[in-house]
Design a protein around this motif. Structure first.
Motif, mmCIF file in Angstrom:
data_model
loop_
_atom_site.group_PDB
_atom_site.id
_atom_site.type_symbol
_atom_site.label_atom_id
_atom_site.label_comp_id
_atom_site.label_asym_id
_atom_site.label_seq_id
_atom_site.Cartn_x
_atom_site.Cartn_y
_atom_site.Cartn_z
ATOM 1 N N CYS A 1 -8.925 9.532 -4.790
ATOM 2 C CA CYS A 1 -8.301 8.476 -4.008
ATOM 3 C C CYS A 1 -7.470 9.068 -2.888
ATOM 4 O O CYS A 1 -7.218 10.275 -2.840
ATOM 5 C CB CYS A 1 -7.437 7.573 -4.892
ATOM 6 S SG CYS A 1 -6.057 8.407 -5.659
ATOM 7 N N ASP A 2 -7.046 8.199 -1.976
ATOM 8 C CA ASP A 2 -6.218 8.607 -0.844
ATOM 9 C C ASP A 2 -4.750 8.694 -1.209
ATOM 10 O O ASP A 2 -3.915 8.988 -0.352
ATOM 11 C CB ASP A 2 -6.360 7.597 0.310
ATOM 12 C CG ASP A 2 -7.715 7.678 0.989
ATOM 13 O OD1 ASP A 2 -8.385 8.703 0.816
ATOM 14 O OD2 ASP A 2 -8.089 6.717 1.678
ATOM 15 N N ILE A 3 -4.413 8.419 -2.472
ATOM 16 C CA ILE A 3 -3.013 8.374 -2.875
ATOM 17 C C ILE A 3 -2.605 9.719 -3.470
ATOM 18 O O ILE A 3 -3.045 10.062 -4.568
ATOM 19 C CB ILE A 3 -2.772 7.262 -3.917
ATOM 20 C CG1 ILE A 3 -3.397 5.948 -3.462
ATOM 21 C CG2 ILE A 3 -1.292 7.079 -4.184
ATOM 22 C CD1 ILE A 3 -3.402 4.868 -4.519
ATOM 23 N N PRO A 4 -1.788 10.516 -2.794
ATOM 24 C CA PRO A 4 -1.392 11.823 -3.332
ATOM 25 C C PRO A 4 -0.240 11.692 -4.313
ATOM 26 O O PRO A 4 0.876 12.153 -4.076
ATOM 27 C CB PRO A 4 -0.991 12.583 -2.075
ATOM 28 C CG PRO A 4 -0.448 11.537 -1.166
ATOM 29 C CD PRO A 4 -1.255 10.296 -1.450
ATOM 30 N N GLY A 5 -0.462 11.011 -5.439
ATOM 31 C CA GLY A 5 0.593 10.813 -6.420
ATOM 32 C C GLY A 5 1.363 9.559 -6.120
ATOM 33 O O GLY A 5 1.254 8.559 -6.808
ATOM 34 N N SER A 6 2.177 9.570 -5.069
ATOM 35 C CA SER A 6 2.906 8.387 -4.640
ATOM 36 C C SER A 6 2.604 8.158 -3.180
ATOM 37 O O SER A 6 2.846 9.038 -2.345
ATOM 38 C CB SER A 6 4.411 8.584 -4.844
ATOM 39 O OG SER A 6 5.126 7.451 -4.407
ATOM 40 N N GLY B 1 -5.174 -4.002 9.671
ATOM 41 C CA GLY B 1 -4.248 -3.250 8.843
ATOM 42 C C GLY B 1 -4.801 -1.991 8.220
ATOM 43 O O GLY B 1 -5.990 -1.692 8.292
ATOM 44 N N PRO B 2 -3.909 -1.225 7.572
ATOM 45 C CA PRO B 2 -4.269 0.052 6.950
ATOM 46 C C PRO B 2 -5.020 -0.152 5.640
ATOM 47 O O PRO B 2 -5.153 -1.278 5.148
ATOM 48 C CB PRO B 2 -2.908 0.707 6.713
ATOM 49 C CG PRO B 2 -1.989 -0.453 6.512
ATOM 50 C CD PRO B 2 -2.487 -1.530 7.444
ATOM 51 N N HIS B 3 -5.486 0.940 5.062
ATOM 52 C CA HIS B 3 -6.218 0.836 3.807
ATOM 53 C C HIS B 3 -6.108 2.121 3.013
ATOM 54 O O HIS B 3 -5.725 3.164 3.542
ATOM 55 C CB HIS B 3 -7.693 0.514 4.066
ATOM 56 C CG HIS B 3 -8.422 1.609 4.784
ATOM 57 N ND1 HIS B 3 -8.657 1.562 6.133
ATOM 58 C CD2 HIS B 3 -8.960 2.772 4.345
ATOM 59 C CE1 HIS B 3 -9.320 2.656 6.500
ATOM 60 N NE2 HIS B 3 -9.512 3.407 5.428
ATOM 61 N N LEU B 4 -6.460 2.044 1.743
ATOM 62 C CA LEU B 4 -6.599 3.188 0.851
ATOM 63 C C LEU B 4 -7.969 3.113 0.206
ATOM 64 O O LEU B 4 -8.431 2.032 -0.151
ATOM 65 C CB LEU B 4 -5.529 3.162 -0.240
ATOM 66 C CG LEU B 4 -4.073 3.338 0.193
ATOM 67 C CD1 LEU B 4 -3.148 3.046 -0.983
ATOM 68 C CD2 LEU B 4 -3.828 4.742 0.720
ATOM 69 N N ASP B 5 -8.619 4.250 0.029
ATOM 70 C CA ASP B 5 -9.950 4.285 -0.577
ATOM 71 C C ASP B 5 -9.888 4.922 -1.966
ATOM 72 O O ASP B 5 -9.242 5.961 -2.157
ATOM 73 C CB ASP B 5 -10.923 5.081 0.293
ATOM 74 C CG ASP B 5 -11.383 4.291 1.515
ATOM 75 O OD1 ASP B 5 -11.124 3.078 1.560
ATOM 76 O OD2 ASP B 5 -11.984 4.902 2.423
ATOM 77 N N LEU B 6 -10.600 4.304 -2.909
ATOM 78 C CA LEU B 6 -10.726 4.832 -4.264
ATOM 79 C C LEU B 6 -12.189 5.153 -4.543
ATOM 80 O O LEU B 6 -13.052 4.299 -4.344
ATOM 81 C CB LEU B 6 -10.267 3.806 -5.302
ATOM 82 C CG LEU B 6 -8.874 3.194 -5.203
ATOM 83 C CD1 LEU B 6 -8.710 2.143 -6.291
ATOM 84 C CD2 LEU B 6 -7.811 4.265 -5.333
ATOM 85 N N LEU C 1 0.825 -1.204 0.000
ATOM 86 C CA LEU C 1 0.000 0.000 0.000
ATOM 87 C C LEU C 1 0.860 1.255 0.000
ATOM 88 O O LEU C 1 0.566 2.233 -0.692
ATOM 89 C CB LEU C 1 -0.936 0.006 1.213
ATOM 90 C CG LEU C 1 -2.156 -0.909 1.169
ATOM 91 C CD1 LEU C 1 -2.865 -0.891 2.512
ATOM 92 C CD2 LEU C 1 -3.120 -0.494 0.061
ATOM 93 N N ARG C 2 1.933 1.248 0.802
ATOM 94 C CA ARG C 2 2.799 2.428 0.882
ATOM 95 C C ARG C 2 3.500 2.698 -0.450
ATOM 96 O O ARG C 2 3.801 3.838 -0.781
ATOM 97 C CB ARG C 2 3.819 2.255 1.998
ATOM 98 C CG ARG C 2 3.233 2.426 3.398
ATOM 99 C CD ARG C 2 4.314 2.535 4.453
ATOM 100 N NE ARG C 2 5.011 1.263 4.635
ATOM 101 C CZ ARG C 2 4.636 0.335 5.506
ATOM 102 N NH1 ARG C 2 3.563 0.528 6.266
ATOM 103 N NH2 ARG C 2 5.317 -0.794 5.615
ATOM 104 N N VAL D 1 -1.704 6.459 4.098
ATOM 105 C CA VAL D 1 -2.408 5.199 4.302
ATOM 106 C C VAL D 1 -3.216 5.278 5.584
ATOM 107 O O VAL D 1 -2.676 5.497 6.663
ATOM 108 C CB VAL D 1 -1.416 4.021 4.365
ATOM 109 C CG1 VAL D 1 -2.160 2.723 4.625
ATOM 110 C CG2 VAL D 1 -0.623 3.919 3.067
ATOM 111 N N ASN D 2 -4.539 5.121 5.457
ATOM 112 C CA ASN D 2 -5.421 5.273 6.611
ATOM 113 C C ASN D 2 -5.308 4.093 7.565
ATOM 114 O O ASN D 2 -5.104 2.955 7.151
ATOM 115 C CB ASN D 2 -6.878 5.385 6.137
ATOM 116 C CG ASN D 2 -7.090 6.621 5.304
ATOM 117 O OD1 ASN D 2 -6.611 7.691 5.638
ATOM 118 N ND2 ASN D 2 -7.801 6.475 4.199
ATOM 119 N N THR D 3 -5.505 4.371 8.835
ATOM 120 C CA THR D 3 -5.532 3.298 9.830
ATOM 121 C C THR D 3 -6.939 3.040 10.330
ATOM 122 O O THR D 3 -7.146 2.210 11.198
ATOM 123 C CB THR D 3 -4.626 3.643 11.028
ATOM 124 O OG1 THR D 3 -5.064 4.882 11.590
ATOM 125 C CG2 THR D 3 -3.178 3.753 10.590
#
Length: 392
Positions: A189-194, A213-218, A125-126, A200-202
């Motif tokens: 999305c939660d991804i600011p480019g890289s 674990g952590p997650h990312l939302d799209l 994710l990172r 990464v949300n907890t």
């Protein structure tokens, strides 16, 4: 229960309902049936209780159009959570921990016989970027693809729903089936480019799920063929990215030519109702409530029915929005209603319309003629007037 007014016209038509979260599609049909005091009511295309948005409800003779509407392309807006898997591939299921269970037959995250560890998923994710996600979508999830539906789908296996078998703990194996994804766009999305540790949300779907674990939302928009499961898209996108995924929000914004932003759309909400069942148990369940007048006046039945009928898409217009259409004469309408052929050639199922009267659905009979496959009775002038409000 109050009876239907004898003066009310016997109408048929289509309603576009904005289904609220927390109720089934059948609950919405029951609400329409109660408001119109009609038994012949159905819907075109089930929405899960978690989902909101366009539900096409037909009543009277318009139920014959539902089989044509259900096959239309659809557009959804959804949120996909990467980094977490659930038992149902959506937020209604239990979150599955990483590294503690064998991969199933379709688990593309597994390079061996085990699921990746939580640390592996967090590291992936990172390292994930928006370009990675969009490239994977373009490579694997556009055009004609093979999709295995969720085991908690409504598909029948030997007469039983897959979700009933899954809830009973039985093994459910569904075959892959072809679907077409016309567009699959990442809106946000939660991804600011890289992605980095801070992005990464907890948080988690359930209060006790931080350990998973952590997650990312799209936030995504998908336009697809009928029969596509957005839950399965979320699951499979997470799998090919190696982090797992599931659906946390789903809204259907379009079915064919019927759009949730149209002025005729009927909104609804949910209310919890508590009752005692036959076994003497106190049960609370959600009920769909249509947002039409519902006061306690003596004319409440007629008022609610009349208010709902102002939102109806009449038979001819509903057919034009669903199928190619053919304008025919009154004489040709009589021939079709007697089951006879007319001298027109159509390439696919087509609505035959005489003025403001939907006469039949016709199909090609030979190189010169078409024949009726579905015939509708002549609409009364009163019914046509009551259900001719245009969709805008």
């Amino acid at each position: 229960m109050a009876s239907r007014s004898p003066k009310a016209p016997d109408v048929s038509g289509i309603l576009v309902i904005d289904k609220p979260q927390g109720v089934t599609s059948h609950d919405v049909v029951a609400a329409v049936r109660g408001a119109l005091h009609m038994r012949r009511v159905g819907h075109a295309g089930t929405l899960d209780p978690m989902a909101t948005g366009v539900l096409i409800v037909g009543f009277g003779y318009a139920t014959r159009l539902l089989n044509y509407i259900v096959g239309a392309d659809k557009t959804y807006e959804a949120t996909i959570r990467l980094g977490q898997r659930t038992t149902t591939d959506d937020a209604d299921g239990d979150i599955l921990p990483w590294g503690s269970a064998p991969a199933d037959a379709h688990d593309l995250t597994a390079a061996s016989d085990s699921v990746p560890s939580q640390e592996d998923v967090a590291a992936r994710l990172r390292a994930l970027t928006r370009d990675d996600v969009e490239r994977m979508i373009a490579e694997r999830f556009l055009g004609r693809i093979e999709q295995v539906p969720s085991t908690f789908s409504a598909i029948k296996i030997h007469g039983q729903r897959a979700y009933d078998l899954a809830r009973e703990g039985k093994d459910v194996e569904l075959e892959a089936r072809p679907v077409t994804i016309h567009a699959f766009t990442v809106l946000d999305c939660d991804i600011p480019g890289s992605a980095n540790t801070d992005s990464v949300n907890t948080g988690s779907v359930n209060d006790d799920a931080v350990a998973y674990g952590p997650h990312l939302d799209l936030a995504v928009r998908v336009t697809c063929s009928s029969g596509t499961y957005i839950r399965a898209l979320a699951r499979d996108l997470g799998r090919v990215l190696g982090v797992g995924g599931h659906l946390t929000r789903l809204r259907r914004v379009r079915v064919g030519s019927f759009d949730v932003t149209a002025s005729n759309v009927v909104t609804a909400h949910t209310e919890n109702r508590t009752f005692t069942n036959r076994d003497g148990e106190t049960v609370t369940r959600a009920k769909a409530i249509l947002d039409v007048p519902n006061d306690q006046a003596t004319t409440v039945v007629d008022d609610r029915r009349t208010a709902l009928l102002t939102r109806v898409i009449g038979m001819p217009q509903a057919a034009r929005l669903t199928l190619p259409h053919l304008d025919i004469t009154d004489d040709e309408a009589k021939e079709l209603r007697f089951g006879r052929r007319i001298d027109h050639v159509v390439a696919e199922p087509t609505a035959a319309i005489a003025g403001n009267d939907l006469v039949a659905i016709v199909e090609r009979a030979n190189s010169r003629q078409s024949k009726p496959s579905v015939v509708f009775p002549a609409a009364s002038a009163e019914a046509v007037t009551a259900a001719a409000e245009p969709l805008s």
